[in-house]
Enzyme design. Sequence first.
Site, PDB file in Angstrom:
ATOM      1  N   LYS A   4      -6.601 -35.296 -27.830  1.00 41.77           N
ATOM      2  CA  LYS A   4      -7.720 -34.724 -28.894  1.00 41.77           C
ATOM      3  C   LYS A   4      -7.087 -34.965 -30.261  1.00 41.77           C
ATOM      4  CE  LYS A   4      -7.288 -30.324 -29.699  1.00 41.77           C
ATOM      5  NZ  LYS A   4      -6.909 -29.999 -31.114  1.00 41.77           N
ATOM      6  N   ASN A   5      -5.780 -34.805 -30.687  1.00 38.98           N
ATOM      7  CA  ASN A   5      -5.638 -34.716 -31.765  1.00 38.98           C
ATOM      8  C   ASN A   5      -5.066 -36.192 -32.338  1.00 38.98           C
ATOM      9  OD1 ASN A   5      -5.634 -32.160 -31.988  1.00 38.98           O
ATOM     10  ND2 ASN A   5      -3.477 -31.695 -31.930  1.00 38.98           N
ATOM     11  N   ARG A  30     -11.448 -26.733 -37.486  1.00 37.77           N
ATOM     12  CA  ARG A  30     -10.810 -27.095 -38.752  1.00 37.77           C
ATOM     13  C   ARG A  30     -10.564 -28.480 -39.053  1.00 37.77           C
ATOM     14  NH1 ARG A  30      -8.121 -23.267 -40.669  1.00 37.77           N
ATOM     15  NH2 ARG A  30      -7.012 -24.527 -42.248  1.00 37.77           N
ATOM     16  N   CYS A  81      -7.723 -18.877 -39.561  1.00 39.79           N
ATOM     17  CA  CYS A  81      -7.459 -19.458 -38.431  1.00 39.79           C
ATOM     18  C   CYS A  81      -6.569 -18.530 -37.526  1.00 39.79           C
ATOM     19  CB  CYS A  81      -6.882 -20.699 -38.415  1.00 39.79           C
ATOM     20  SG  CYS A  81      -6.390 -21.495 -36.684  1.00 39.79           S
ATOM     21  N   ARG A 109      -3.347 -21.785 -42.738  1.00 34.37           N
ATOM     22  CA  ARG A 109      -3.816 -22.896 -42.793  1.00 34.37           C
ATOM     23  C   ARG A 109      -4.639 -23.542 -43.801  1.00 34.37           C
ATOM     24  NH1 ARG A 109      -5.298 -24.860 -36.779  1.00 34.37           N
ATOM     25  NH2 ARG A 109      -4.397 -26.837 -37.440  1.00 34.37           N
ATOM     26  N   PRO A 110      -3.913 -23.433 -45.167  1.00 31.55           N
ATOM     27  CA  PRO A 110      -4.839 -24.220 -46.222  1.00 31.55           C
ATOM     28  C   PRO A 110      -4.986 -25.461 -46.219  1.00 31.55           C
ATOM     29  CG  PRO A 110      -2.623 -23.476 -46.992  1.00 31.55           C
ATOM     30  CD  PRO A 110      -2.748 -23.125 -45.406  1.00 31.55           C
ATOM     31  N   ILE A 111      -5.852 -26.369 -47.118  1.00 32.71           N
ATOM     32  CA  ILE A 111      -5.866 -27.626 -47.006  1.00 32.71           C
ATOM     33  C   ILE A 111      -5.373 -28.112 -48.670  1.00 32.71           C
ATOM     34  CG2 ILE A 111      -7.361 -28.213 -45.217  1.00 32.71           C
ATOM     35  CD1 ILE A 111      -9.793 -28.736 -47.303  1.00 32.71           C
ATOM     36  N   ASP A 112      -4.797 -27.221 -49.462  1.00 35.74           N
ATOM     37  CA  ASP A 112      -4.379 -27.674 -50.736  1.00 35.74           C
ATOM     38  C   ASP A 112      -3.635 -28.814 -50.813  1.00 35.74           C
ATOM     39  OD1 ASP A 112      -1.263 -26.135 -51.131  1.00 35.74           O
ATOM     40  OD2 ASP A 112      -2.342 -26.248 -49.147  1.00 35.74           O
ATOM     41  N   LEU A 113      -2.814 -29.332 -49.879  1.00 38.33           N
ATOM     42  CA  LEU A 113      -2.335 -30.641 -49.956  1.00 38.33           C
ATOM     43  C   LEU A 113      -3.249 -31.635 -49.837  1.00 38.33           C
ATOM     44  CD1 LEU A 113       1.119 -29.666 -47.844  1.00 38.33           C
ATOM     45  CD2 LEU A 113       0.546 -29.539 -50.466  1.00 38.33           C
ATOM     46  N   ASP A 139       2.634 -26.955 -30.784  1.00 37.36           N
ATOM     47  CA  ASP A 139       1.616 -26.941 -29.714  1.00 37.36           C
ATOM     48  C   ASP A 139       2.116 -26.719 -28.353  1.00 37.36           C
ATOM     49  OD1 ASP A 139      -0.530 -29.291 -31.575  1.00 37.36           O
ATOM     50  OD2 ASP A 139       0.124 -27.192 -31.909  1.00 37.36           O
ATOM     51  N   ILE A 194       6.330 -23.457 -37.949  1.00 39.32           N
ATOM     52  CA  ILE A 194       5.122 -24.068 -38.314  1.00 39.32           C
ATOM     53  C   ILE A 194       4.071 -23.078 -38.929  1.00 39.32           C
ATOM     54  CG2 ILE A 194       3.568 -26.112 -37.905  1.00 39.32           C
ATOM     55  CD1 ILE A 194       6.505 -27.088 -37.917  1.00 39.32           C
ATOM     56  N   ARG A 214     -11.790 -26.527 -25.580  1.00 37.06           N
ATOM     57  CA  ARG A 214     -11.605 -27.140 -26.862  1.00 37.06           C
ATOM     58  C   ARG A 214     -10.593 -28.441 -26.743  1.00 37.06           C
ATOM     59  NH1 ARG A 214     -11.061 -24.148 -32.371  1.00 37.06           N
ATOM     60  NH2 ARG A 214     -11.219 -26.373 -32.805  1.00 37.06           N
TER      61      ARG A 214
HETATM   62  C1  EPZ Z   1      -2.087 -30.482 -36.721  1.00 37.86           C
HETATM   63  O1  EPZ Z   1      -3.008 -29.564 -37.519  1.00 37.86           O
HETATM   64  C2  EPZ Z   1      -2.816 -30.400 -35.355  1.00 37.86           C
HETATM   65  N1  EPZ Z   1      -4.205 -30.540 -35.573  1.00 37.86           N
HETATM   66  C3  EPZ Z   1      -2.352 -29.039 -34.750  1.00 37.86           C
HETATM   67  O2  EPZ Z   1      -2.669 -28.975 -33.385  1.00 37.86           O
HETATM   68  C4  EPZ Z   1      -0.889 -28.820 -34.586  1.00 37.86           C
HETATM   69  O3  EPZ Z   1      -0.572 -27.579 -34.464  1.00 37.86           O
HETATM   70  C5  EPZ Z   1      -0.252 -28.933 -36.437  1.00 37.86           C
HETATM   71  O4  EPZ Z   1      -0.697 -30.376 -36.796  1.00 37.86           O
HETATM   72  C6  EPZ Z   1       1.143 -29.215 -36.408  1.00 37.86           C
HETATM   73  O5  EPZ Z   1       1.798 -30.380 -35.208  1.00 37.86           O
HETATM   74  C7  EPZ Z   1      -4.792 -31.591 -35.168  1.00 37.86           C
HETATM   75  O6  EPZ Z   1      -4.017 -32.759 -35.450  1.00 37.86           O
HETATM   76  C8  EPZ Z   1      -6.330 -31.696 -35.280  1.00 37.86           C
HETATM   77  P1  EPZ Z   1      -0.329 -29.250 -40.570  1.00 37.86           P
HETATM   78  P2  EPZ Z   1      -2.766 -29.526 -39.094  1.00 37.86           P
HETATM   79  O7  EPZ Z   1      -1.181 -29.690 -41.707  1.00 37.86           O
HETATM   80  O8  EPZ Z   1      -2.801 -31.054 -39.676  1.00 37.86           O
HETATM   81  C9  EPZ Z   1       0.838 -26.187 -43.914  1.00 37.86           C
HETATM   82  C10 EPZ Z   1      -3.662 -28.066 -31.335  1.00 37.86           C
HETATM   83  O9  EPZ Z   1      -3.344 -26.894 -30.796  1.00 37.86           O
HETATM   84  N2  EPZ Z   1      -0.227 -26.811 -44.734  1.00 37.86           N
HETATM   85  O10 EPZ Z   1       0.427 -30.107 -40.080  1.00 37.86           O
HETATM   86  O11 EPZ Z   1      -3.643 -28.620 -39.605  1.00 37.86           O
HETATM   87  C11 EPZ Z   1      -0.021 -25.278 -42.558  1.00 37.86           C
HETATM   88  O12 EPZ Z   1      -0.716 -24.107 -42.974  1.00 37.86           O
HETATM   89  C12 EPZ Z   1      -3.596 -27.773 -33.338  1.00 37.86           C
HETATM   90  O13 EPZ Z   1      -4.158 -28.756 -30.899  1.00 37.86           O
HETATM   91  C13 EPZ Z   1      -0.460 -26.218 -45.980  1.00 37.86           C
HETATM   92  O14 EPZ Z   1       0.336 -25.445 -46.404  1.00 37.86           O
HETATM   93  O15 EPZ Z   1      -1.298 -29.026 -39.389  1.00 37.86           O
HETATM   94  C14 EPZ Z   1       1.375 -25.229 -41.629  1.00 37.86           C
HETATM   95  O16 EPZ Z   1       2.046 -23.926 -41.776  1.00 37.86           O
HETATM   96  C15 EPZ Z   1      -3.201 -26.478 -33.397  1.00 37.86           C
HETATM   97  N3  EPZ Z   1      -1.355 -26.905 -46.927  1.00 37.86           N
HETATM   98  C16 EPZ Z   1       2.004 -26.510 -42.054  1.00 37.86           C
HETATM   99  O17 EPZ Z   1       1.863 -27.027 -43.115  1.00 37.86           O
HETATM  100  C17 EPZ Z   1      -1.839 -28.346 -46.274  1.00 37.86           C
HETATM  101  O18 EPZ Z   1      -2.734 -28.624 -47.041  1.00 37.86           O
HETATM  102  C18 EPZ Z   1       1.741 -27.884 -41.082  1.00 37.86           C
HETATM  103  O19 EPZ Z   1       0.267 -27.911 -40.583  1.00 37.86           O
HETATM  104  C19 EPZ Z   1      -1.809 -28.425 -45.021  1.00 37.86           C
HETATM  105  C20 EPZ Z   1      -0.949 -27.738 -44.282  1.00 37.86           C
END
Ligand code: EPZ
Length: 431
Positions: free
Chosen positions: A22-23, A96, A120, A125-129, A307, A329, A399
Amino acid sequence: MDKFVIRGGEPLVGTVRVSGAKNAALPAMAAAILTEEPVILENIPDVRDIQTERRLLEAMGGEVELGYGRAHHRTTICMRNLAAPEASYEIVKTMRASTLVLGPLVARTGRARVSLPGGCAIGARPIDLHIKGLEQLGAKITVEHGYVEAAADRLKGGEIVFDKITVTGTEDLMMAAALADGQTVMQNCAREPEVADLAALLNKMGARIEGAGSATLRIQGVPKLKGARHRIIPDRIEAGTFIVAAALTGGDLIIANCDPRHLTFTNKLQECGVKISHTGDSVRIQGDNPLQGCDMTTEEFPGFPTDMQAQFMALATQAEGSSIITENIFENRFMHAGELVRMGANIKIEGRRAIVRGKTPLSAAAVLASDLRASASLVLAGLVADGETIIDRVYHIDRGYERIEEKLRAVGAAIRRIGEMLPKRPALVGS
Ligand code: EPZ
């Protein structure tokens, strides 16, 4: 809302096939935005998030033909007509990963309007980065009324150093930089196999990306990308879930169509006593080994994936001794613990640590799924619990797992899906 009913105690024996990841499928589908030509993707899993992604791309004017039932689930996406470069709140709030269209939209059309994902179950889980990275590529960004508005005549190559490793952040900006003017160097990138799979697709589309799978990506932007055909990698988390299922039920299971190189978490499972052997694209689990507790900390790839944390917790409840699980994480990813305790597990939560004391026999109960991986851990617990477990809200598991109950039943599990038609449970089960 569907429920699962599971009668525990059946060992899993036989062969189960892993679906596409999926990812990896979600960013690959978003990548189709980067070209007017058709993109053909194989091994797309038949899960609900893929349907959501289809709705998202069609709402923009795209054509998405999901190939379920066709060889390799061959799916064709054509985003020639991109009338509305927008991802609405209605769709983003259900998934998301919809925010993965932000970079590709502004790179291809010069503008994007994408809803902020909101809270969530597992964390803020912000998208600031994602936003910061796009600004470093020259986009003008405003955030108002719950939407991110991005605009740029053409993105410009630049330097991005992620404050934190982010999987979809790396993917989103890699796609944006592929069409930027000039070179982009991204550091502290995610190294997950799904990121490398996306880079492989983009390079087939004519992108020039080096370093995928490492912490540093070099991307030479190109003016245009073309169509391509690509096979999505297998789902390492689905494979991991079946490994734990076999270990817990004392079965003898072959998990086929996976990529053992991606299963970096198996060393930790072996440390717990799980007997794992690899051959080609499959792994074999002989679950007759006693399990012993061990500590685990979730990390970015190649560390132990968050995960798989919930599934590991289910395993730890059946291991002799204690296991300290540290979730690094996400700040709120122990929702499953309370439900496992309802089934008789001994788990104490202290902030980001869970202390699991085992082995405790599990007894069947009515439990509630709260998110995708939490629901997987409840299915695993139900497979070893004494009696019939009823899991509510299994839409969470749909999902990201393709017909998990059918796959488990085919190797001996006593599991069935029931719809809402059945009368509510009598009070004594405890509402
Ligand atoms: C991906 O989510 C996966 N989703 C998640 O899988 C997985 O848990 C996660 O990576 C970690 O491996 C998909 O690929 C669709 P991150 P993602 O950005 O990209 C923080 C599942 O069960 N962060 O790597 O959203 C964030 O809050 C799902 O299949 C910021 O602060 O995760 C977290 O603490 C759940 N600002 C950390 O970074 C940002 O702009 C890692 O999150 C982005 C992230």
